[in-house]
Design an enzyme around this catalytic site. Structure first.
Site, PDB file in Angstrom:
ATOM      1  N   HIS A 174       0.902  -1.267   0.053  1.00 51.02           N
ATOM      2  CA  HIS A 174      -0.061  -0.107   0.021  1.00 51.02           C
ATOM      3  C   HIS A 174       1.043   1.278  -0.017  1.00 51.02           C
ATOM      4  CE1 HIS A 174      -2.802   2.995   1.284  1.00 51.02           C
ATOM      5  NE2 HIS A 174      -3.786   2.320   0.940  1.00 51.02           N
TER       6      HIS A 174
ATOM      7  N   GLU B  80      -3.858   1.980  -7.085  1.00 51.80           N
ATOM      8  CA  GLU B  80      -4.234   3.001  -6.476  1.00 51.80           C
ATOM      9  C   GLU B  80      -3.332   4.505  -6.508  1.00 51.80           C
ATOM     10  OE1 GLU B  80      -6.273   1.764  -2.468  1.00 51.80           O
ATOM     11  OE2 GLU B  80      -4.336   1.566  -2.130  1.00 51.80           O
TER      12      GLU B  80
HETATM   13  P1  PGA Z   1      -9.615   5.890   0.485  1.00 47.44           P
HETATM   14  O1  PGA Z   1      -8.515   4.940   0.686  1.00 47.44           O
HETATM   15  O2  PGA Z   1     -10.765   5.229  -0.016  1.00 47.44           O
HETATM   16  O3  PGA Z   1      -9.811   6.627   1.903  1.00 47.44           O
HETATM   17  O4  PGA Z   1      -9.224   6.894  -0.479  1.00 47.44           O
HETATM   18  C1  PGA Z   1      -8.013   3.828   0.030  1.00 47.44           C
HETATM   19  C2  PGA Z   1      -6.889   3.086   0.325  1.00 47.44           C
HETATM   20  O5  PGA Z   1      -5.862   3.876   0.836  1.00 47.44           O
HETATM   21  O6  PGA Z   1      -6.543   2.091   0.166  1.00 47.44           O
END
Ligand code: PGA
Length: 229
Positions: A102, A151
């Site tokens: 992540h 992401e």
């Molecule tokens: P968020 O986080 O939905 O609050 O943007 C997503 C993540 O970090 O996996």
């Protein structure tokens, strides 16, 4: 387009006391009883802090909640003298999934591609499915990975989600460069309001909500809306 499987993978990050977890599960169970939403195609996973695994596991069983469990990281070491670490081998009977790489792990904990590769190896050896998070379509993806979390850093926690069309293009590019079948999960400000748009995109196989998984009502609503695919 009808999908055979769509994943909603909630990420609680570093949040919630034991009391909060109990209340979350009770409230989610109430909402779920009122409006049961699981379809055959929807798989809902909650990635929780290690300390909450056993509490939430028993509450899932007690309330018959349609939730699967994951964690947010694992050790890159197998087991042994690594004070403070939680290894994949320790987690193998407890969770089915783990996030790896992540952006917050890469950024705050300086995890490198090499560390992340080791984590994938440990996770696979333990029979846990890694969801390998990357910030863009050119990032390195280890060979054993089947689930990629795409992401974009600027979309995480900002309320500014990537457009479903762009996310779909990136997901297609990630799949095109792999020599095997990959599932691509989009994360970054996914909410109950925008989830359906991602769910209808051809190359997006799931979503990874952080903030929207923290409250049972927003998470339940997100699942309801994702189920209309
Ligand atoms: P968020 O986080 O939905 O609050 O943007 C997503 C993540 O970090 O996996």
């Amino acid at each position: 387009m009808k999908k055979s499987q769509f994943y909603v993978i909630g990420n609680w990050k570093s949040n919630k006391s034991i009391d909060d977890v109990v209340v979350w599960c009770q409230d989610f169970a109430t909402l779920f009883t009122r409006e049961p939403v699981m379809t055959e195609t929807l798989k809902v996973v909650l990635c929780v802090p290690f300390i909450h695994i056993s509490t939430i596991k028993s509450l899932i069983a007690l309330n018959r909640l349609p939730l699967r469990l994951g964690v947010q990281t694992v050790s890159s070491f197998a087991q042994g003298a690594y004070t403070g670490e939680v290894s994949a081998a320790m987690l193998k009977d407890l969770v089915e999934y783990t996030l790896i790489g992540h952006s917050e792990r890469r950024n705050y904990f300086k995890e490198t591609d090499q560390d992340l590769g080791e984590k994938v190896k440990q996770t696979k050896n333990a029979g846990i499915e890694p969801v390998y998070c990357i910030p863009n379509e050119t990032a390195f993806i280890p060979d054993q990975v089947n689930f990629v979390g795409y992401e974009p850093v600027w979309a995480i926690g900002t309320g500014k989600a990537e457009s479903p069309e762009n996310a779909n293009k990136v997901a297609a590019a990630i799949k095109a460069r792999a020599n095997r079948t990959l599932r691509v999960i989009y994360g970054g400000s996914v909410t109950a309001d925008n989830v359906a748009a991602y769910a209808t995109m051809e190359h997006i196989d799931g979503v990874l909500p952080g903030g929207a998984s923290l409250k049972p009502d927003t998470f339940h609503r997100l699942i309801v809306n994702a189920s209309h695919i």
